[in-house]
Design a protein around this motif. Structure first.
Motif, PDB file in Angstrom:
ATOM      1  N   GLY A  11      -0.520  29.714 -16.114  1.00  0.00           N
ATOM      2  CA  GLY A  11      -1.253  30.959 -15.907  1.00  0.00           C
ATOM      3  C   GLY A  11      -0.616  31.784 -14.816  1.00  0.00           C
ATOM      4  N   ASP A  12      -0.991  33.037 -14.757  1.00  0.00           N
ATOM      5  CA  ASP A  12      -0.372  33.945 -13.796  1.00  0.00           C
ATOM      6  C   ASP A  12      -1.226  34.197 -12.553  1.00  0.00           C
ATOM      7  N   LYS A  13      -2.407  33.605 -12.482  1.00  0.00           N
ATOM      8  CA  LYS A  13      -3.282  33.782 -11.332  1.00  0.00           C
ATOM      9  C   LYS A  13      -3.686  32.410 -10.795  1.00  0.00           C
ATOM     10  N   LYS A  14      -3.828  32.316  -9.476  1.00  0.00           N
ATOM     11  CA  LYS A  14      -4.236  31.058  -8.859  1.00  0.00           C
ATOM     12  C   LYS A  14      -5.711  31.152  -8.467  1.00  0.00           C
ATOM     13  N   PHE A  15      -6.464  30.129  -8.819  1.00  0.00           N
ATOM     14  CA  PHE A  15      -7.889  30.069  -8.520  1.00  0.00           C
ATOM     15  C   PHE A  15      -8.213  28.805  -7.734  1.00  0.00           C
ATOM     16  N   LYS A  16      -9.266  28.906  -6.947  1.00  0.00           N
ATOM     17  CA  LYS A  16      -9.842  27.733  -6.298  1.00  0.00           C
ATOM     18  C   LYS A  16     -11.225  27.545  -6.903  1.00  0.00           C
ATOM     19  N   VAL A  17     -11.449  26.388  -7.462  1.00  0.00           N
ATOM     20  CA  VAL A  17     -12.736  26.060  -8.070  1.00  0.00           C
ATOM     21  C   VAL A  17     -13.348  24.921  -7.261  1.00  0.00           C
ATOM     22  N   CYS A  18     -14.589  25.094  -6.845  1.00  0.00           N
ATOM     23  CA  CYS A  18     -15.312  24.056  -6.111  1.00  0.00           C
ATOM     24  C   CYS A  18     -16.516  23.621  -6.929  1.00  0.00           C
ATOM     25  N   LEU A  19     -16.672  22.331  -7.051  1.00  0.00           N
ATOM     26  CA  LEU A  19     -17.810  21.757  -7.769  1.00  0.00           C
ATOM     27  C   LEU A  19     -18.461  20.716  -6.878  1.00  0.00           C
ATOM     28  N   TYR A  25     -22.488  15.763   1.073  1.00  0.00           N
ATOM     29  CA  TYR A  25     -21.802  17.012   1.380  1.00  0.00           C
ATOM     30  C   TYR A  25     -20.421  17.063   0.738  1.00  0.00           C
ATOM     31  N   ASN A  26     -20.174  16.226  -0.234  1.00  0.00           N
ATOM     32  CA  ASN A  26     -18.868  16.168  -0.881  1.00  0.00           C
ATOM     33  C   ASN A  26     -18.723  17.252  -1.933  1.00  0.00           C
ATOM     34  N   VAL A  27     -17.679  18.044  -1.802  1.00  0.00           N
ATOM     35  CA  VAL A  27     -17.360  19.086  -2.768  1.00  0.00           C
ATOM     36  C   VAL A  27     -15.971  18.803  -3.305  1.00  0.00           C
ATOM     37  N   ALA A  28     -15.849  18.738  -4.608  1.00  0.00           N
ATOM     38  CA  ALA A  28     -14.533  18.561  -5.217  1.00  0.00           C
ATOM     39  C   ALA A  28     -13.892  19.938  -5.346  1.00  0.00           C
ATOM     40  N   MET A  29     -12.704  20.098  -4.763  1.00  0.00           N
ATOM     41  CA  MET A  29     -11.994  21.373  -4.827  1.00  0.00           C
ATOM     42  C   MET A  29     -10.772  21.217  -5.723  1.00  0.00           C
ATOM     43  N   LEU A  96     -21.401  25.371  -8.585  1.00  0.00           N
ATOM     44  CA  LEU A  96     -20.103  25.928  -8.965  1.00  0.00           C
ATOM     45  C   LEU A  96     -19.729  27.119  -8.095  1.00  0.00           C
ATOM     46  N   MET A  97     -18.461  27.130  -7.659  1.00  0.00           N
ATOM     47  CA  MET A  97     -17.912  28.285  -6.982  1.00  0.00           C
ATOM     48  C   MET A  97     -16.479  28.462  -7.468  1.00  0.00           C
ATOM     49  N   ILE A  98     -16.101  29.703  -7.777  1.00  0.00           N
ATOM     50  CA  ILE A  98     -14.735  29.985  -8.190  1.00  0.00           C
ATOM     51  C   ILE A  98     -14.297  31.255  -7.495  1.00  0.00           C
ATOM     52  N   GLU A  99     -13.074  31.235  -7.017  1.00  0.00           N
ATOM     53  CA  GLU A  99     -12.521  32.449  -6.402  1.00  0.00           C
ATOM     54  C   GLU A  99     -11.031  32.536  -6.696  1.00  0.00           C
TER      55      GLU A  99
END
Length: 102
Positions: A11-19, A25-29, A96-99
């Motif tokens: 892909g041509d864009k980089k994303f950070k996805v957090c679940l 308090y564990n978040v998988a990034m 869910l968080m995506i940026e």
């Protein structure tokens, strides 16, 4: 912990996805290259399924929910076009968080 899902060939864009895993308090990034947000989520779900990271998604939702309630609580992701071994699943919207990463 940050998981690197793929490289810039996907892909041509980089994303950070957090679940959020739903415990503590564990978040998988996840760092993922994709063409858009939906494609990024598909890649992350296929990766999670392949690595058996089952705590971040569910394949079943409460049948007592109306379609409207289900759509308010869950995001449906179908990664089968990204990976033919993957299967559709749901992610809780509040987990869910995506940026897009510049």
């Amino acid at each position: 912990m940050t998981y690197v899902v793929n490289n810039s060939e996907c892909g041509d864009k980089k994303f950070k996805v957090c679940l959020w895993t739903g415990a503590g308090y564990n978040v998988a990034m996840f760092e993922v290259f994709a063409f858009n947000e939906e494609h990024a989520l598909e890649c992350v779900l296929a990766y999670c399924e392949g690595k058996a990271l089952c705590g971040v998604y569910t394949t079943e939702v409460n049948e007592d929910l109306t379609d409207e309630e289900r759509d308010e609580l869950y995001y449906y992701i179908d990664p089968t076009m990204t990976d033919n071994k993957a299967f559709p699943a749901y992610v809780l919207l509040e987990n869910l968080m995506i940026e897009k990463v510049a």
